[in-house]
Design a protein around this motif. Structure first.
Motif, PDB file in Angstrom:
ATOM      1  N   ILE A  29      44.658  40.157  39.722  1.00 35.14           N
ATOM      2  CA  ILE A  29      46.232  41.252  39.730  1.00 35.14           C
ATOM      3  C   ILE A  29      47.076  40.279  39.903  1.00 35.14           C
ATOM      4  N   LYS A  30      48.032  40.191  38.772  1.00 33.96           N
ATOM      5  CA  LYS A  30      49.051  39.400  38.668  1.00 33.96           C
ATOM      6  C   LYS A  30      50.214  40.134  38.037  1.00 33.96           C
ATOM      7  N   TYR A  31      51.250  39.974  38.762  1.00 32.75           N
ATOM      8  CA  TYR A  31      52.693  40.795  38.161  1.00 32.75           C
ATOM      9  C   TYR A  31      53.862  40.339  39.015  1.00 32.75           C
ATOM     10  N   THR A  32      55.022  40.332  38.497  1.00 32.64           N
ATOM     11  CA  THR A  32      56.285  40.189  39.026  1.00 32.64           C
ATOM     12  C   THR A  32      57.318  41.186  38.873  1.00 32.64           C
ATOM     13  N   ASN A  33      57.705  41.927  39.873  1.00 35.24           N
ATOM     14  CA  ASN A  33      58.990  42.669  39.630  1.00 35.24           C
ATOM     15  C   ASN A  33      60.069  42.538  40.590  1.00 35.24           C
ATOM     16  N   GLU A  34      61.250  43.327  40.734  1.00 34.33           N
ATOM     17  CA  GLU A  34      62.417  43.097  41.418  1.00 34.33           C
ATOM     18  C   GLU A  34      62.189  42.549  42.847  1.00 34.33           C
ATOM     19  N   LEU A  35      61.127  43.061  43.499  1.00 39.06           N
ATOM     20  CA  LEU A  35      60.833  42.779  44.779  1.00 39.06           C
ATOM     21  C   LEU A  35      59.907  41.705  45.106  1.00 39.06           C
ATOM     22  N   MET A  36      58.926  41.466  44.287  1.00 38.23           N
ATOM     23  CA  MET A  36      57.896  40.592  44.774  1.00 38.23           C
ATOM     24  C   MET A  36      57.044  39.995  43.530  1.00 38.23           C
ATOM     25  N   GLU A  37      56.412  38.764  43.867  1.00 30.05           N
ATOM     26  CA  GLU A  37      55.347  38.504  42.561  1.00 30.05           C
ATOM     27  C   GLU A  37      53.825  38.437  43.407  1.00 30.05           C
ATOM     28  N   VAL A  38      53.128  38.924  42.703  1.00 28.16           N
ATOM     29  CA  VAL A  38      51.691  39.193  43.091  1.00 28.16           C
ATOM     30  C   VAL A  38      50.776  38.390  42.407  1.00 28.16           C
ATOM     31  N   ASP A  39      49.886  37.736  43.004  1.00 29.05           N
ATOM     32  CA  ASP A  39      48.890  36.838  42.224  1.00 29.05           C
ATOM     33  C   ASP A  39      47.758  36.898  43.005  1.00 29.05           C
ATOM     34  N   LEU A  40      46.729  38.022  42.716  1.00 29.10           N
ATOM     35  CA  LEU A  40      45.729  38.127  43.603  1.00 29.10           C
ATOM     36  C   LEU A  40      44.181  37.732  42.889  1.00 29.10           C
ATOM     37  N   HIS A  41      43.526  36.887  43.519  1.00 33.99           N
ATOM     38  CA  HIS A  41      42.310  36.575  42.855  1.00 33.99           C
ATOM     39  C   HIS A  41      41.074  37.194  43.946  1.00 33.99           C
ATOM     40  N   ILE A  42      40.709  38.310  43.514  1.00 33.00           N
ATOM     41  CA  ILE A  42      39.708  39.007  44.348  1.00 33.00           C
ATOM     42  C   ILE A  42      38.141  38.883  43.998  1.00 33.00           C
ATOM     43  N   PRO A  43      37.340  38.197  44.583  1.00 31.90           N
ATOM     44  CA  PRO A  43      36.113  37.939  44.042  1.00 31.90           C
ATOM     45  C   PRO A  43      35.223  39.430  44.080  1.00 31.90           C
ATOM     46  N   ILE A  44      34.369  39.345  43.064  1.00 36.48           N
ATOM     47  CA  ILE A  44      33.272  40.312  42.924  1.00 36.48           C
ATOM     48  C   ILE A  44      32.005  39.722  43.080  1.00 36.48           C
ATOM     49  N   ILE A  45      31.309  40.365  43.928  1.00 34.55           N
ATOM     50  CA  ILE A  45      29.702  39.832  43.794  1.00 34.55           C
ATOM     51  C   ILE A  45      28.690  40.736  43.293  1.00 34.55           C
ATOM     52  N   SER A  46      27.685  40.000  42.590  1.00 32.94           N
ATOM     53  CA  SER A  46      26.756  40.750  41.931  1.00 32.94           C
ATOM     54  C   SER A  46      25.652  40.177  41.954  1.00 32.94           C
ATOM     55  N   GLY A  47      24.318  41.007  41.675  1.00 32.67           N
ATOM     56  CA  GLY A  47      23.191  40.033  41.811  1.00 32.67           C
ATOM     57  C   GLY A  47      22.327  40.209  43.101  1.00 32.67           C
ATOM     58  N   ALA A  48      22.712  41.128  43.958  1.00 34.53           N
ATOM     59  CA  ALA A  48      22.059  41.524  45.280  1.00 34.53           C
ATOM     60  C   ALA A  48      21.133  42.532  44.994  1.00 34.53           C
ATOM     61  N   THR A  49      19.934  42.287  45.745  1.00 31.94           N
ATOM     62  CA  THR A  49      18.932  43.472  45.858  1.00 31.94           C
ATOM     63  C   THR A  49      19.254  44.551  46.405  1.00 31.94           C
ATOM     64  N   ASN A  50      20.112  44.256  47.794  1.00 29.39           N
ATOM     65  CA  ASN A  50      20.674  45.274  48.884  1.00 29.39           C
ATOM     66  C   ASN A  50      22.051  45.767  48.233  1.00 29.39           C
ATOM     67  N   GLN A  51      21.985  46.739  47.243  1.00 32.80           N
ATOM     68  CA  GLN A  51      23.078  47.203  46.569  1.00 32.80           C
ATOM     69  C   GLN A  51      24.174  47.817  47.491  1.00 32.80           C
ATOM     70  N   ALA A  52      23.681  48.435  48.510  1.00 34.37           N
ATOM     71  CA  ALA A  52      24.534  49.030  49.330  1.00 34.37           C
ATOM     72  C   ALA A  52      25.591  48.050  50.249  1.00 34.37           C
ATOM     73  N   PHE A  53      24.588  46.851  50.471  1.00 40.28           N
ATOM     74  CA  PHE A  53      25.409  46.103  51.274  1.00 40.28           C
ATOM     75  C   PHE A  53      26.389  45.485  50.369  1.00 40.28           C
ATOM     76  N   GLN A  54      26.027  45.113  48.989  1.00 39.13           N
ATOM     77  CA  GLN A  54      26.670  44.518  48.292  1.00 39.13           C
ATOM     78  C   GLN A  54      28.164  45.288  47.963  1.00 39.13           C
ATOM     79  N   ARG A  55      27.936  46.461  47.877  1.00 34.26           N
ATOM     80  CA  ARG A  55      29.220  47.323  47.716  1.00 34.26           C
ATOM     81  C   ARG A  55      30.051  47.041  48.948  1.00 34.26           C
TER      82      ARG A  55
END
Length: 231
Positions: A29-55
Protein backbone atom coordinates in the motif's frame (compact mmCIF):
# COMPACT_ATOMS: atom_id res chain seq x y z
CA UNK A 1 -7.12 -52.30 16.11
CA UNK A 2 -3.43 -51.45 16.64
CA UNK A 3 -2.93 -51.30 12.89
CA UNK A 4 -5.83 -48.86 12.45
CA UNK A 5 -4.49 -46.60 15.21
CA UNK A 6 -1.04 -46.62 13.59
CA UNK A 7 -2.46 -45.63 10.19
CA UNK A 8 -4.47 -42.79 11.73
CA UNK A 9 -1.41 -41.54 13.63
CA UNK A 10 0.75 -41.54 10.50
CA UNK A 11 -1.95 -39.78 8.49
CA UNK A 12 -2.26 -37.10 11.18
CA UNK A 13 1.49 -36.50 11.06
CA UNK A 14 1.43 -36.08 7.29
CA UNK A 15 -1.47 -33.64 7.49
CA UNK A 16 -0.04 -31.46 10.26
CA UNK A 17 3.72 -31.66 9.65
CA UNK A 18 5.56 -28.93 7.74
CA UNK A 19 8.30 -30.29 5.51
CA UNK A 20 8.40 -27.07 3.46
CA UNK A 21 8.61 -23.42 4.58
CA UNK A 22 5.41 -21.42 4.69
CA UNK A 23 4.88 -19.02 1.79
CA UNK A 24 5.10 -15.29 2.55
CA UNK A 25 3.96 -12.73 -0.01
CA UNK A 26 3.79 -8.93 0.21
CA UNK A 27 0.78 -6.67 -0.13
CA UNK A 28 1.94 -3.14 -0.93
CA UNK A 29 0.00 0.00 0.00
CA UNK A 30 1.84 3.07 -1.24
CA UNK A 31 0.62 6.62 -1.90
CA UNK A 32 1.27 10.26 -1.05
CA UNK A 33 -1.27 13.01 -0.47
CA UNK A 34 -1.22 16.52 0.99
CA UNK A 35 -0.99 15.17 4.54
CA UNK A 36 1.25 12.13 4.48
CA UNK A 37 3.20 9.52 2.60
CA UNK A 38 2.24 5.89 3.12
CA UNK A 39 4.52 2.97 2.28
CA UNK A 40 3.27 -0.26 3.83
CA UNK A 41 4.64 -3.73 3.11
CA UNK A 42 2.14 -6.15 4.65
CA UNK A 43 3.04 -9.86 4.83
CA UNK A 44 0.49 -12.46 3.72
CA UNK A 45 1.08 -16.03 4.89
CA UNK A 46 -0.11 -19.09 2.96
CA UNK A 47 0.58 -22.81 2.91
CA UNK A 48 -0.55 -23.60 6.46
CA UNK A 49 -2.69 -26.65 7.18
CA UNK A 50 -4.32 -24.77 10.06
CA UNK A 51 -6.34 -22.35 7.95
CA UNK A 52 -8.12 -20.72 10.91
CA UNK A 53 -4.83 -19.87 12.60
CA UNK A 54 -3.39 -18.67 9.29
CA UNK A 55 -6.31 -16.25 8.90
CA UNK A 56 -5.77 -14.96 12.44
CA UNK A 57 -2.05 -14.43 11.81
CA UNK A 58 -2.71 -12.57 8.56
CA UNK A 59 -5.32 -10.43 10.29
CA UNK A 60 -2.85 -9.55 13.06
CA UNK A 61 -0.02 -8.71 10.66
CA UNK A 62 -2.31 -6.56 8.53
CA UNK A 63 -3.62 -4.75 11.61
CA UNK A 64 -0.12 -3.80 12.75
CA UNK A 65 0.53 -1.80 9.57
CA UNK A 66 -2.97 -0.38 9.18
CA UNK A 67 -3.09 0.77 12.81
CA UNK A 68 0.15 2.67 12.19
CA UNK A 69 -1.37 4.35 9.13
CA UNK A 70 -4.51 5.33 11.04
CA UNK A 71 -2.55 6.77 13.96
CA UNK A 72 -0.29 8.86 11.72
CA UNK A 73 -3.27 9.97 9.62
CA UNK A 74 -5.10 11.17 12.74
CA UNK A 75 -2.02 13.06 13.92
CA UNK A 76 -1.52 14.53 10.44
CA UNK A 77 -5.04 15.98 10.34
CA UNK A 78 -4.64 17.52 13.78
CA UNK A 79 -1.21 18.98 12.99
CA UNK A 80 -2.38 20.37 9.63
CA UNK A 81 -5.18 22.30 11.37
CA UNK A 82 -2.77 23.49 14.05
CA UNK A 83 -0.20 24.68 11.51
CA UNK A 84 -2.81 26.85 9.77
CA UNK A 85 -4.03 28.34 13.04
CA UNK A 86 -0.56 29.09 14.39
CA UNK A 87 1.12 29.90 11.08
CA UNK A 88 3.99 27.43 11.10
CA UNK A 89 4.93 25.25 8.10
CA UNK A 90 3.39 21.80 7.95
CA UNK A 91 5.78 18.89 7.48
CA UNK A 92 4.62 15.89 5.50
CA UNK A 93 3.96 12.96 7.85
CA UNK A 94 5.02 9.38 7.12
CA UNK A 95 3.83 5.85 7.87
CA UNK A 96 6.19 3.09 6.74
CA UNK A 97 6.15 -0.63 7.53
CA UNK A 98 8.57 -3.39 6.60
CA UNK A 99 8.90 -7.03 7.56
CA UNK A 100 11.67 -9.61 7.51
CA UNK A 101 11.24 -13.38 7.54
CA UNK A 102 14.02 -14.33 9.94
CA UNK A 103 12.99 -17.96 10.56
CA UNK A 104 10.69 -20.26 8.58
CA UNK A 105 11.12 -23.96 9.34
CA UNK A 106 8.91 -26.87 10.39
CA UNK A 107 5.82 -24.70 10.77
CA UNK A 108 7.50 -22.11 12.98
CA UNK A 109 7.61 -18.62 11.50
CA UNK A 110 9.41 -15.59 12.93
CA UNK A 111 8.55 -12.39 11.10
CA UNK A 112 9.32 -9.14 12.97
CA UNK A 113 7.57 -6.07 11.58
CA UNK A 114 9.28 -2.67 11.69
CA UNK A 115 7.00 0.36 11.92
CA UNK A 116 8.30 3.87 11.22
CA UNK A 117 6.30 7.02 11.82
CA UNK A 118 7.11 10.67 11.31
CA UNK A 119 4.70 13.26 12.70
CA UNK A 120 6.85 16.39 12.62
CA UNK A 121 9.66 17.23 14.98
CA UNK A 122 13.36 16.44 14.88
CA UNK A 123 13.08 12.82 13.77
CA UNK A 124 10.72 9.90 13.32
CA UNK A 125 10.19 6.89 15.58
CA UNK A 126 10.82 3.25 14.78
CA UNK A 127 9.23 0.31 16.60
CA UNK A 128 9.96 -3.35 15.93
CA UNK A 129 7.02 -5.68 16.64
CA UNK A 130 7.94 -9.28 17.55
CA UNK A 131 5.94 -11.93 15.69
CA UNK A 132 6.79 -15.60 16.16
CA UNK A 133 4.13 -18.21 15.42
CA UNK A 134 3.94 -21.98 15.81
CA UNK A 135 1.56 -23.20 13.10
CA UNK A 136 1.73 -26.74 14.52
CA UNK A 137 0.04 -25.71 17.77
CA UNK A 138 -1.75 -22.59 16.53
CA UNK A 139 -0.02 -20.35 19.05
CA UNK A 140 1.91 -17.10 19.03
CA UNK A 141 5.11 -17.74 20.96
CA UNK A 142 6.41 -15.49 23.69
CA UNK A 143 10.06 -15.94 24.62
CA UNK A 144 9.14 -18.02 27.68
CA UNK A 145 7.11 -20.45 25.51
CA UNK A 146 10.29 -21.71 23.84
CA UNK A 147 11.86 -22.94 27.07
CA UNK A 148 11.16 -25.64 29.64
CA UNK A 149 9.25 -24.54 32.72
CA UNK A 150 11.52 -23.94 35.68
CA UNK A 151 14.66 -23.83 33.53
CA UNK A 152 17.36 -21.22 34.00
CA UNK A 153 17.08 -19.90 30.43
CA UNK A 154 16.49 -16.28 31.40
CA UNK A 155 19.68 -16.01 33.44
CA UNK A 156 21.65 -17.49 30.53
CA UNK A 157 20.20 -14.91 28.12
CA UNK A 158 20.77 -12.06 30.58
CA UNK A 159 24.40 -13.13 31.05
CA UNK A 160 24.95 -13.24 27.27
CA UNK A 161 23.36 -9.81 26.73
CA UNK A 162 25.35 -8.18 29.53
CA UNK A 163 28.57 -9.69 28.15
CA UNK A 164 27.84 -8.12 24.76
CA UNK A 165 26.94 -4.75 26.32
CA UNK A 166 30.23 -4.64 28.21
CA UNK A 167 32.16 -4.99 24.95
CA UNK A 168 30.91 -1.54 23.87
CA UNK A 169 29.68 -0.01 27.11
CA UNK A 170 30.10 3.57 25.85
CA UNK A 171 27.11 3.03 23.52
CA UNK A 172 24.64 2.38 26.35
CA UNK A 173 22.93 4.27 29.15
CA UNK A 174 24.42 3.84 32.63
CA UNK A 175 21.37 1.81 33.75
CA UNK A 176 21.34 -0.52 30.72
CA UNK A 177 22.55 -3.55 32.66
CA UNK A 178 19.93 -3.00 35.37
CA UNK A 179 17.22 -2.92 32.70
CA UNK A 180 18.50 -6.17 31.19
CA UNK A 181 18.61 -7.87 34.60
CA UNK A 182 14.84 -7.27 34.92
CA UNK A 183 14.04 -9.09 31.67
CA UNK A 184 10.30 -9.97 31.49
CA UNK A 185 8.84 -13.27 30.25
CA UNK A 186 7.54 -11.46 27.15
CA UNK A 187 10.89 -9.86 26.27
CA UNK A 188 10.78 -8.91 22.55
CA UNK A 189 12.74 -11.37 20.41
CA UNK A 190 12.83 -13.10 17.07
CA UNK A 191 14.33 -16.31 15.75
CA UNK A 192 17.07 -16.70 13.17
CA UNK A 193 18.74 -19.78 11.71
CA UNK A 194 21.65 -19.20 14.09
CA UNK A 195 19.88 -18.45 17.35
CA UNK A 196 17.50 -16.18 19.24
CA UNK A 197 17.80 -12.41 18.98
CA UNK A 198 16.49 -10.42 21.94
CA UNK A 199 16.23 -6.69 21.38
CA UNK A 200 15.47 -3.37 23.04
CA UNK A 201 13.60 -0.46 21.49
CA UNK A 202 14.73 3.12 21.01
CA UNK A 203 15.70 4.82 24.29
CA UNK A 204 15.26 1.61 26.34
CA UNK A 205 18.95 0.99 27.02
CA UNK A 206 20.71 3.39 24.64
CA UNK A 207 20.24 6.81 22.97
CA UNK A 208 18.15 7.27 19.83
CA UNK A 209 21.26 7.43 17.63
CA UNK A 210 22.25 3.91 18.73
CA UNK A 211 19.07 2.50 17.20
CA UNK A 212 17.27 -0.67 18.23
CA UNK A 213 19.82 -2.78 20.10
CA UNK A 214 19.87 -6.48 19.20
CA UNK A 215 21.69 -9.39 20.83
CA UNK A 216 22.11 -12.81 19.22
CA UNK A 217 22.28 -15.81 21.55
CA UNK A 218 23.26 -18.99 19.65
CA UNK A 219 21.00 -22.05 19.79
CA UNK A 220 24.01 -24.04 21.00
CA UNK A 221 24.04 -21.96 24.20
CA UNK A 222 20.30 -22.30 24.81
CA UNK A 223 19.60 -25.85 23.59
CA UNK A 224 19.70 -27.54 27.05
CA UNK A 225 16.84 -25.29 28.22
CA UNK A 226 14.62 -25.42 25.13
CA UNK A 227 11.44 -27.47 24.81
CA UNK A 228 11.05 -26.66 21.10
CA UNK A 229 13.64 -28.00 18.66
CA UNK A 230 15.10 -25.14 16.63
CA UNK A 231 18.12 -25.06 14.35
Amino acid sequence: MKRIVLVITLALFVLTGYSQPLTVRTKLIKYTNELMEVDLHIPIISGATNQAFQRNVNRLLRKQSLDLKREVEKQARENAVLSKKQGFPYRLHSAVSRFTVTYNKNGILSIPVTLYSYTGGAHGMTVKVPNTFDFNTGKQLQLSDIFKKGSNYKQVIIHEVITQIKKESDVYFDNAIDVVKNMPDNQPYYLTNNGIVVYYGLYEIAPYAAGIREFLIPFSTLQPFMKITLS
